[in-house]
Scaffold this motif. Structure first.
Motif, short mmCIF file in Angstrom:
data_model
loop_
_atom_site.label_atom_id
_atom_site.label_comp_id
_atom_site.label_asym_id
_atom_site.label_seq_id
_atom_site.Cartn_x
_atom_site.Cartn_y
_atom_site.Cartn_z
N ASP A 43 2.44 1.83 -7.09
CA ASP A 43 1.56 2.44 -7.65
C ASP A 43 0.38 1.68 -8.03
N ALA B 15 -3.33 1.63 -6.00
CA ALA B 15 -3.15 1.15 -4.73
C ALA B 15 -4.32 1.60 -4.00
N SER B 16 -4.70 2.96 -4.26
CA SER B 16 -5.79 3.56 -3.26
C SER B 16 -7.06 2.97 -3.58
N ALA B 17 -7.26 2.36 -4.73
CA ALA B 17 -8.28 1.60 -5.12
C ALA B 17 -8.42 0.45 -4.47
N GLN C 100 -1.55 7.55 4.55
CA GLN C 100 -1.36 6.57 3.92
C GLN C 100 -2.38 5.51 4.19
N LEU C 101 -2.66 4.61 3.65
CA LEU C 101 -3.74 3.45 3.81
C LEU C 101 -3.13 2.45 4.66
N SER D 8 0.85 -1.19 -0.13
CA SER D 8 -0.11 0.07 -0.08
C SER D 8 0.80 1.36 -0.21
N TRP D 9 1.86 1.23 1.02
CA TRP D 9 2.68 2.35 0.88
C TRP D 9 3.55 2.75 -0.38
N GLU E 78 -6.67 5.32 7.60
CA GLU E 78 -5.82 6.11 6.97
C GLU E 78 -4.66 6.96 8.22
N ARG F 286 -8.70 -1.51 0.05
CA ARG F 286 -10.26 -1.17 0.79
C ARG F 286 -10.68 -2.47 1.46
#
Lengths: 252, 353
Positions: free
Chosen positions: A204, A220-222, A245-246, A200-201, A241, A225
């Motif tokens: 891309d 990564a952001s999608a 960062q997630l 995650s960190w 969050e 979850r």
């Protein structure tokens, strides 16, 4: 760009990789995640021509990996597997120097020496450079192998669980290094990772595999979850969050 | 971890970005270790070369009576035979171990030489003793070598070309192949008529003391040819010793190179088996000693070291036994005894890990 189309691998009756078609973007870090036995390593082995596929094709930067000459591929694409058993007795510097073999066939030029020294420096192996590999700890050996593929200086870097055996500090250092390779040198980095927080960190793009197929993929952001991850790992995963960062929490 | 134990106060460079941490170590100790390590293989080679030359000189001159021209040409042929065998066994074993990425198996343990004996026996069995007698022995040898390349190619290709296999599987397969080849040969030898059997046994009955002199010329040519092919592939050996995956990653044309090297091994085993018969553990002894004496795995040191060691063991050993102790055929027993002990030690050390 790495393009796999309908890549399939069977072991006897078991289908380990089942018709995977992927387009991994040029540049940046792509992480492949997923539970044990999802076929991540097998896929990576086929992309890097270490393993023959039963069906499908793979092209890396326009070269078909089963047809292109092996030495040409070696200057384009490097692969590091999890298990690097070998009988040869070598120093760290000897091993890293092998990374230059595709370029100079064992006769090191000055340019090669620059690459070797830089790779040794990058992985913080200066003090260990003249030690034999069998005198090192697992994590130090792992870093030596990574230095070797860095010295190979290919556009595409494929690493199967590069964080294996590394302590927190060196795991972080390794991922920073990958980030640097992608951002500053324009390399395309593909990693198989088990630690989804590292994925995650630093990545891309994330590809999640399950039962030999691509279960999900995206930015990564999608991907980080709760619903996506819980589906992939079949367990309850919460995502928080923290500092932008997630971070996934799944410890109990 | 050396760095973690190091208590001297020096700034910890950030992992992955460390610059010039060498400055923190004491330069002299590093230098000493470097020079000691890098000059060791050269010293080993010089020492072994000296020993080999001494063995050869003693072999040629010790206890000579009568006309020198006779003694030198008589012993010269024997010497050439021993040198060819030493070279073939050493090179074939080291290359085989490199290709198969292990330090325990050798061509003989995998049954290569038993295969050669089987081919020779089968030729007599199927073509009749007439073929053996009427055919020029050099032509016959060439045919055997070719059949050997073909068969070993088929048999050992599937073992070594695919994914890496477990050492235990390889040992078992080797033992089973060896026993199979040997019993097939014995079976056919029993079915032969006594005359044919006699002729065959004559050609199979070779030892270090009585190398087969008719094949020296052709063996020389074959060995030189194989060595030329081998020299062209020299740059791949070190890469192959990293294992299959790394070799492919670094761009070695793995299938082609491995097939060529296994063929070279088959030819060299044929040469040594034709000259002195099967020797099971000699190659293992020489290769293991060479690796541990040289201290690293670079083939430009290990290969010559193994060849020189083999020469010292064969020529020196034969001189000692023949001239000093006046035994005659015991060298193979001694070498096999020592080699067998090394084999067991290696297997035990491996399983202990």
């Amino acid at each position: 760009m790495i393009i796999t189309s309908n890549v399939t691998k069977n072991y006897g009756a078991a289908c380990v990789v089942d018709g995977v078609s992927l387009q991994l973007p040029q540049g940046g870090i792509t992480s492949i995640i997923g539970p044990n036995g999802a076929g991540k390593s097998t896929l990576l082995s086929m992309v890097s021509r270490l393993m023959a596929m039963d069906m499908g094709t793979v092209t890396v930067g326009g070269l078909d990996v089963t047809k292109a000459p092996s030495d040409e591929l070696a200057r384009r694409l490097s692969i590091l597997r999890q298990d690097n058993h070998m009988t040869a007795r070598l120093t760290v510097r000897d091993l890293v120097a092998f990374g230059r073999y595709p370029h100079s066939r064992g006769r090191l030029t000055l340019d090669d020496k620059v690459h070797i020294d830089r790779a040794i420096d990058y992985l913080d192996l200066g003090l260990l450079a003249d030690r034999f590999l069998d005198e090192l700890s697992g994590g130090q050996r792992q870093r030596a192998f990574v230095a070797m593929v860095l010295a190979q200086d290919t556009d595409y870097l494929l690493l199967d669980e590069p964080l294996n055996n590394l302590d927190m500090k060196h795991a972080m250092g390794m991922m920073k290094l990958m980030r640097q390779a992608a951002d500053d040198l324009g390399k395309t980095v593909v990693l198989v990772l088990h630690d989804i927080n590292f994925a995650s960190w630093y990545s891309d793009h994330i590809v999640a595999m399950k039962h030999g197929k691509v279960a999900a993929q995206g930015a990564a952001s999608a991907m980080i979850r709760p619903d996506v991850l819980s589906g992939i790992y079949e367990m309850d995963i919460k995502v928080h969050e923290i500092g932008g960062q997630l971070i996934s929490v799944y410890y109990g | 971890m050396q760095r973690d134990l190091d208590t001297r106060p020096h700034p910890e460079p950030v992992a992955g970005r460390g610059r010039g941490p060498e400055a923190a170590t004491s330069p002299t100790s590093r230098f000493d270790r470097l020079t000691m390590r890098s000059s060791r293989p050269a010293l080993v080679l010089i020492g072994l070369a000296l020993l080999a030359v001494i063995s050869i000189v003693l072999f040629m001159t010790l206890g000579a009576k009568g006309s020198w021209s006779f003694v030198l040409s008589f012993r010269g042929k024997k010497l050439l035979g021993l040198l060819l065998v030493a070279y073939s066994v050493a090179v074939s074993t080291v290359l085989f171990q490199t290709v198969t990425n292990n330090r325990i198996l050798t061509p003989s343990i995998m049954g290569f030489d038993a295969l050669y004996v089987l081919i020779k026996t089968a030729l007599v069995f199927f073509l009749g003793v007439g073929a053996l007698v009427s055919l020029d022995s050099q032509v016959q040898f060439l045919v055997e070598v070719l059949v050997m390349i073909g068969f070993s190619g088929i048999l050992f290709r599937w073992l070594f070309l695919g994914e890496e296999r477990s050492l235990h599987l390889l040992v078992l397969v080797g033992i089973i192949f060896g026993v199979l080849f040997r019993s097939l040969s014995q079976f056919m030898q029993r079915m032969l008529d006594p005359g044919a059997f006699n002729v065959l046994q004559d050609t199979l009955f070779a030892s270090f003391a009585t190398t087969d002199p008719t094949l020296l010329g052709i063996s020389c040519i074959i060995v030189v040819a194989v060595s030329l092919v081998g020299l062209r592939l020299m740059h791949t050996y070190d890469v192959l010793s990293l294992g299959r995956a790394q070799a492919i990653n670094l761009g070695v044309d793995y299938k082609r190179v491995v097939v060529i090297i296994l063929s070279m091994v088959a030819v060299l085993v044929s040469v040594s088996t034709a000259l002195v018969g099967p020797v099971t553990f000699f190659g293992l002894l020489v290769a293991t000693l060479a690796h541990s004496l040289v201290g690293n795995s670079k083939h430009r040191y290990v290969l010559p070291a193994a060849i020189l060691l083999a020469i010292v063991a064969l020529v020196g050993g034969q001189t000692l036994l023949e001239r000093v102790f006046a035994f005659d055929t015991a060298l193979s027993i001694i070498i096999e005894f020592l080699g067998g002990i090394v084999f067991i030690a290696l297997v035990l050390r491996r399983s202990a890990r």
